[in-house]
Design an enzyme around this catalytic site. Structure first.
Site, PDB file in Angstrom:
ATOM      1  N   HIS A  84      -1.862   7.507   7.230  1.00  0.00           N
ATOM      2  CA  HIS A  84      -0.882   8.394   6.582  1.00  0.00           C
ATOM      3  C   HIS A  84      -1.526   9.726   6.175  1.00  0.00           C
ATOM      4  O   HIS A  84      -0.864  10.764   6.181  1.00  0.00           O
ATOM      5  CB  HIS A  84      -0.309   7.732   5.326  1.00  0.00           C
ATOM      6  CG  HIS A  84       0.828   6.785   5.571  1.00  0.00           C
ATOM      7  ND1 HIS A  84       2.026   7.179   6.117  1.00  0.00           N
ATOM      8  CD2 HIS A  84       0.957   5.457   5.317  1.00  0.00           C
ATOM      9  CE1 HIS A  84       2.841   6.128   6.184  1.00  0.00           C
ATOM     10  NE2 HIS A  84       2.216   5.070   5.716  1.00  0.00           N
ATOM     11  N   GLY A 117       0.840  -1.184   0.000  1.00  0.00           N
ATOM     12  CA  GLY A 117       0.000   0.000   0.000  1.00  0.00           C
ATOM     13  C   GLY A 117       0.877   1.235   0.000  1.00  0.00           C
ATOM     14  O   GLY A 117       2.067   1.167   0.352  1.00  0.00           O
ATOM     15  N   GLN A 159       3.382   9.975   1.230  1.00  0.00           N
ATOM     16  CA  GLN A 159       4.680   9.285   1.277  1.00  0.00           C
ATOM     17  C   GLN A 159       5.573   9.647   0.089  1.00  0.00           C
ATOM     18  O   GLN A 159       6.781   9.401   0.134  1.00  0.00           O
ATOM     19  CB  GLN A 159       4.485   7.758   1.313  1.00  0.00           C
ATOM     20  CG  GLN A 159       3.874   7.266   2.615  1.00  0.00           C
ATOM     21  CD  GLN A 159       3.754   5.765   2.603  1.00  0.00           C
ATOM     22  OE1 GLN A 159       2.782   5.224   2.106  1.00  0.00           O
ATOM     23  NE2 GLN A 159       4.756   5.082   3.137  1.00  0.00           N
ATOM     24  N   CYS A 166       6.301  -0.432   6.811  1.00  0.00           N
ATOM     25  CA  CYS A 166       5.910   0.777   6.090  1.00  0.00           C
ATOM     26  C   CYS A 166       7.092   1.191   5.231  1.00  0.00           C
ATOM     27  O   CYS A 166       8.239   1.175   5.705  1.00  0.00           O
ATOM     28  CB  CYS A 166       5.567   1.882   7.078  1.00  0.00           C
ATOM     29  SG  CYS A 166       5.131   3.451   6.306  1.00  0.00           S
ATOM     30  N   LEU A 167       6.832   1.581   3.999  1.00  0.00           N
ATOM     31  CA  LEU A 167       7.927   1.967   3.105  1.00  0.00           C
ATOM     32  C   LEU A 167       8.621   3.241   3.591  1.00  0.00           C
ATOM     33  O   LEU A 167       9.732   3.534   3.157  1.00  0.00           O
ATOM     34  CB  LEU A 167       7.413   2.147   1.672  1.00  0.00           C
ATOM     35  CG  LEU A 167       6.853   0.872   1.022  1.00  0.00           C
ATOM     36  CD1 LEU A 167       6.395   1.156  -0.400  1.00  0.00           C
ATOM     37  CD2 LEU A 167       7.856  -0.262   1.038  1.00  0.00           C
ATOM     38  N   HIS A 208      -3.900   1.467   7.934  1.00  0.00           N
ATOM     39  CA  HIS A 208      -2.519   1.976   7.898  1.00  0.00           C
ATOM     40  C   HIS A 208      -2.396   3.115   6.887  1.00  0.00           C
ATOM     41  O   HIS A 208      -1.837   4.185   7.192  1.00  0.00           O
ATOM     42  CB  HIS A 208      -1.573   0.819   7.536  1.00  0.00           C
ATOM     43  CG  HIS A 208      -0.140   1.207   7.367  1.00  0.00           C
ATOM     44  ND1 HIS A 208       0.872   0.726   8.167  1.00  0.00           N
ATOM     45  CD2 HIS A 208       0.472   2.027   6.452  1.00  0.00           C
ATOM     46  CE1 HIS A 208       2.027   1.252   7.781  1.00  0.00           C
ATOM     47  NE2 HIS A 208       1.816   2.040   6.733  1.00  0.00           N
ATOM     48  N   GLU A 209      -2.938   2.900   5.676  1.00  0.00           N
ATOM     49  CA  GLU A 209      -2.793   3.924   4.628  1.00  0.00           C
ATOM     50  C   GLU A 209      -3.615   5.173   4.954  1.00  0.00           C
ATOM     51  O   GLU A 209      -3.160   6.298   4.710  1.00  0.00           O
ATOM     52  CB  GLU A 209      -3.177   3.351   3.256  1.00  0.00           C
ATOM     53  CG  GLU A 209      -2.343   2.161   2.786  1.00  0.00           C
ATOM     54  CD  GLU A 209      -0.845   2.346   2.894  1.00  0.00           C
ATOM     55  OE1 GLU A 209      -0.358   3.490   2.827  1.00  0.00           O
ATOM     56  OE2 GLU A 209      -0.143   1.330   3.075  1.00  0.00           O
TER      57      GLU A 209
HETATM   58 NI    NI Z   1       3.031   3.169   5.512  1.00  0.00          NI
END
Ligand code: NI
Length: 170
Positions: free
Chosen positions: A146, A47, A52, A100-101, A142-143
């Site tokens: 953000h 995701g 991000q 998480c990226l 989670h997304e």
């Molecule tokens: Ni993330």
């Protein structure tokens, strides 16, 4: 279409609240979503949220299809959600490891609601409504976090359950 630079935790832009998209069908939104999928795939993410990659807009993408970072995760269809909203259907919390990226190499155990409904707009402006549980519900929560400037460590309850994925005994 291009792979964009990912912002990492510590960048103040990841703590900001993203703005709603006025026109989901605008060409720049389509271009943003192309870049988001390219970037997510380049880093084997499941995701990605627009903040991000430095775009403060309420757009998320996700997909789970034979992902090497989450080999045991159930498949989730490729989805674009513009201006997403979540309704909690089951307030029971599930604890599971997340990455998480924006925190490369790290994993933490995060509580998430076990069942949710989510809605938003697709790339063509049409409404999306879906119910999700388990890993699918976890990704959406989670997304969406953000978009409100929340990174997963802020949701954690036990910081002993946080560390490098090449070291943790998961
Ligand atoms: Ni993330």
């Amino acid at each position: 279409m291009s792979v964009r630079k990912l912002l990492k935790m510590g960048d103040a832009r990841l703590l900001q609240r993203a703005k709603p998209v006025c026109d989901a069908t605008a060409p720049e939104i389509a271009a943003l979503i192309d870049d988001m999928f390219d970037t997510m795939r380049a880093y084997s993410g499941v995701g990605l949220a627009a903040p991000q990659i430095g775009e403060g807009l309420r757009v998320i993408v996700f997909a789970v299809q034979d992902n090497p970072r989450y080999p045991d995760a159930p498949q989730v269809p490729q989805t674009v959600l513009i201006n997403p909203q979540i309704t909690v259907l089951d307030e029971r919390l599930e604890y599971a490891w997340e990455g998480c990226l924006s925190l490369p190499g790290l994993r933490g155990e995060v509580p998430r609601f076990s069942r949710i409904a989510y809605s938003g707009l697709a790339l063509d402006g049409s409404p999306i409504e879906c119910e999700a549980e388990g890993f699918h519900a976890r990704i959406v929560q989670h997304e969406c976090d953000h978009l409100d400037g929340v990174l997963y460590p802020l949701r954690m309850q036990d910081m002993r359950r946080f560390g490098f994925e090449d070291t943790l005994a998961l």
